[in-house]
Design an enzyme around this catalytic site. Structure first.
Site, PDB file in Angstrom:
ATOM      1  N   ARG A 102      16.467  27.303   0.034  1.00 27.06           N
ATOM      2  CA  ARG A 102      15.158  26.758   0.395  1.00 27.06           C
ATOM      3  C   ARG A 102      15.267  25.619   1.408  1.00 27.06           C
ATOM      4  O   ARG A 102      14.508  25.571   2.366  1.00 27.06           O
ATOM      5  CB  ARG A 102      14.438  26.280  -0.877  1.00 27.06           C
ATOM      6  CG  ARG A 102      13.073  25.637  -0.652  1.00 27.06           C
ATOM      7  CD  ARG A 102      12.201  26.370   0.354  1.00 27.06           C
ATOM      8  NE  ARG A 102      12.111  27.791   0.119  1.00 27.06           N
ATOM      9  CZ  ARG A 102      11.779  28.674   1.035  1.00 27.06           C
ATOM     10  NH1 ARG A 102      11.543  28.280   2.290  1.00 27.06           N
ATOM     11  NH2 ARG A 102      11.711  29.956   0.761  1.00 27.06           N
ATOM     12  N   LYS A 137       4.641  10.837  15.682  1.00 29.81           N
ATOM     13  CA  LYS A 137       3.921  11.516  14.599  1.00 29.81           C
ATOM     14  C   LYS A 137       4.795  12.658  14.069  1.00 29.81           C
ATOM     15  O   LYS A 137       4.541  13.840  14.311  1.00 29.81           O
ATOM     16  CB  LYS A 137       2.572  12.019  15.093  1.00 29.81           C
ATOM     17  CG  LYS A 137       1.632  10.881  15.490  1.00 29.81           C
ATOM     18  CD  LYS A 137       0.328  11.390  16.053  1.00 29.81           C
ATOM     19  CE  LYS A 137      -0.577  10.230  16.471  1.00 29.81           C
ATOM     20  NZ  LYS A 137      -1.841  10.690  17.071  1.00 29.81           N
ATOM     21  N   LYS A 169      -0.091  -1.531  22.040  1.00 27.04           N
ATOM     22  CA  LYS A 169      -1.277  -0.763  21.710  1.00 27.04           C
ATOM     23  C   LYS A 169      -2.456  -1.705  21.462  1.00 27.04           C
ATOM     24  O   LYS A 169      -2.308  -2.924  21.525  1.00 27.04           O
ATOM     25  CB  LYS A 169      -0.984   0.136  20.499  1.00 27.04           C
ATOM     26  CG  LYS A 169       0.122   1.159  20.782  1.00 27.04           C
ATOM     27  CD  LYS A 169       0.418   2.020  19.582  1.00 27.04           C
ATOM     28  CE  LYS A 169      -0.688   3.023  19.302  1.00 27.04           C
ATOM     29  NZ  LYS A 169      -0.811   4.032  20.377  1.00 27.04           N
ATOM     30  N   GLU A 199      -1.188   0.310  26.483  1.00 28.24           N
ATOM     31  CA  GLU A 199      -2.273   1.261  26.225  1.00 28.24           C
ATOM     32  C   GLU A 199      -3.597   0.676  26.710  1.00 28.24           C
ATOM     33  O   GLU A 199      -3.919  -0.475  26.400  1.00 28.24           O
ATOM     34  CB  GLU A 199      -2.348   1.555  24.729  1.00 28.24           C
ATOM     35  CG  GLU A 199      -3.484   2.490  24.331  1.00 28.24           C
ATOM     36  CD  GLU A 199      -3.588   2.623  22.821  1.00 28.24           C
ATOM     37  OE1 GLU A 199      -2.948   3.529  22.270  1.00 28.24           O
ATOM     38  OE2 GLU A 199      -4.295   1.802  22.204  1.00 28.24           O
ATOM     39  N   ASP A 220      -5.606   6.063  27.221  1.00 25.25           N
ATOM     40  CA  ASP A 220      -5.925   6.521  25.877  1.00 25.25           C
ATOM     41  C   ASP A 220      -7.311   7.143  25.801  1.00 25.25           C
ATOM     42  O   ASP A 220      -8.323   6.479  26.020  1.00 25.25           O
ATOM     43  CB  ASP A 220      -5.827   5.354  24.895  1.00 25.25           C
ATOM     44  CG  ASP A 220      -6.056   5.784  23.462  1.00 25.25           C
ATOM     45  OD1 ASP A 220      -5.503   6.821  23.053  1.00 25.25           O
ATOM     46  OD2 ASP A 220      -6.798   5.082  22.745  1.00 25.25           O
TER      47      ASP A 220
END
Length: 282
Positions: A102, A137, A169, A199, A220
């Site tokens: 697995r 991410k 950011k 950003e 952005d």
């Protein structure tokens, strides 16, 4: 020593983490059914189409459980696979094949899904100069594997983590009191060889970032018209990265604006697995 360009120690960590999660104190089914010295042969079979990635990592799972296992890889990372393609043959202790199945499949299916997604999306803009890149991410604990799979698929990597690149950011900028002071404070504390990315959400912020000396500006969630104007206003004074709200449907239009980079979290967080199975054979 490395596997797929990733250090063996990192691969070992991922495998041990995965086996601890899956086997824990023992595989109660296999250990009660199969003798310790019983040996078997199995094949990894593709059950769908895609781009293969992670076959050496998958093989390392079985080698970790049975150092004497023999693995013959028939299809290499980066190659296309179709249903019923025989990817690899594994011979070794039956317990190792059953207990590692697995985890080995989870890793190669996940990595192949990301490589497939990256190949498809990067292919949409292959005639443009913009480079498609990933984001942070990723699945916790699997970032090195997932970013490797992005490269296998033909896209590129953004910064790996918070420690290897400066990105200011919106929340950083808010906390620092604006773009100019944020850039100035960071610039004083990093090597002169390191670039600063800022950003921005509109053209006024873009101009402020350029005046502050940003090396890269992330646009952005700007629409196509705003991105096109941003390229004109920048005039090569900084590299431009488009991010946010980018899909397969608008990717080509974004690339056509003239931005240098396009970052998409979907390369990793939304890539469907490629179906691969393990089957015992005589």
């Amino acid at each position: 020593m490395s596997i797929a360009g990733i250090s063996y120690l990192e691969i070992k960590r991922i495998i041990e983490m995965g086996l601890l999660e899956d086997i824990g104190v023992g595989d109660i089914t296999t250990e009660r059914l199969i003798g310790a010295e019983q040996r078997s042969r199995a094949v990894l079979l593709a059950k769908g189409e895609g781009v293969l990635a992670g076959i050496e990592v998958s093989a390392a799972v079985f080698k970790h459980l049975d150092p004497e296992a023999k693995i013959d890889i028939h299809i290499q990372d980066g190659q296309a696979i179709r249903a019923q393609d025989m990817i690899a043959t594994i011979s070794g202790r039956t317990r190792a094949l059953l207990s590692g199945e697995r985890l080995a499949l989870n890793l190669v299916q996940r990595m192949s899904g990301i490589a497939t997604q990256s190949r498809y999306l990067s292919g949409l803009i292959s005639d443009q100069h913009a480079v498609l890149v990933d984001t942070r991410k990723t699945t916790p604990g699997l970032r090195s594997l997932e970013k490797y799979a992005v490269r296998v698929g033909g896209a590129a990597n953004h910064r790996f983590a918070l420690y290897d690149g400066v990105m200011l950011k919106d929340n950083h900028i808010h906390a620092a009191g604006g773009i100019m002071p944020a850039v100035q404070k960071v610039r004083c504390g990093i090597p002169h060889t390191m670039r600063i990315e800022v950003e921005v959400e509109n053209l006024a912020q873009l101009e402020e970032a350029l005046q502050a000396g940003a090396d890269i500006v992330m646009l952005d969630n700007m629409d196509i018209a705003a991105m096109t104007e941003a390229v004109k206003l920048t005039r090569g004074r900084a590299l431009l990265e488009a991010s946010g709200g980018i899909t397969a449907a608008n990717l080509e239009a974004v690339a056509a604006t003239g931005v240098n980079y396009i970052s998409m979290g979907a390369l990793t967080h939304s890539a469907p697995n490629v179906d691969i199975s393990l089957k015992f054979v005589d």
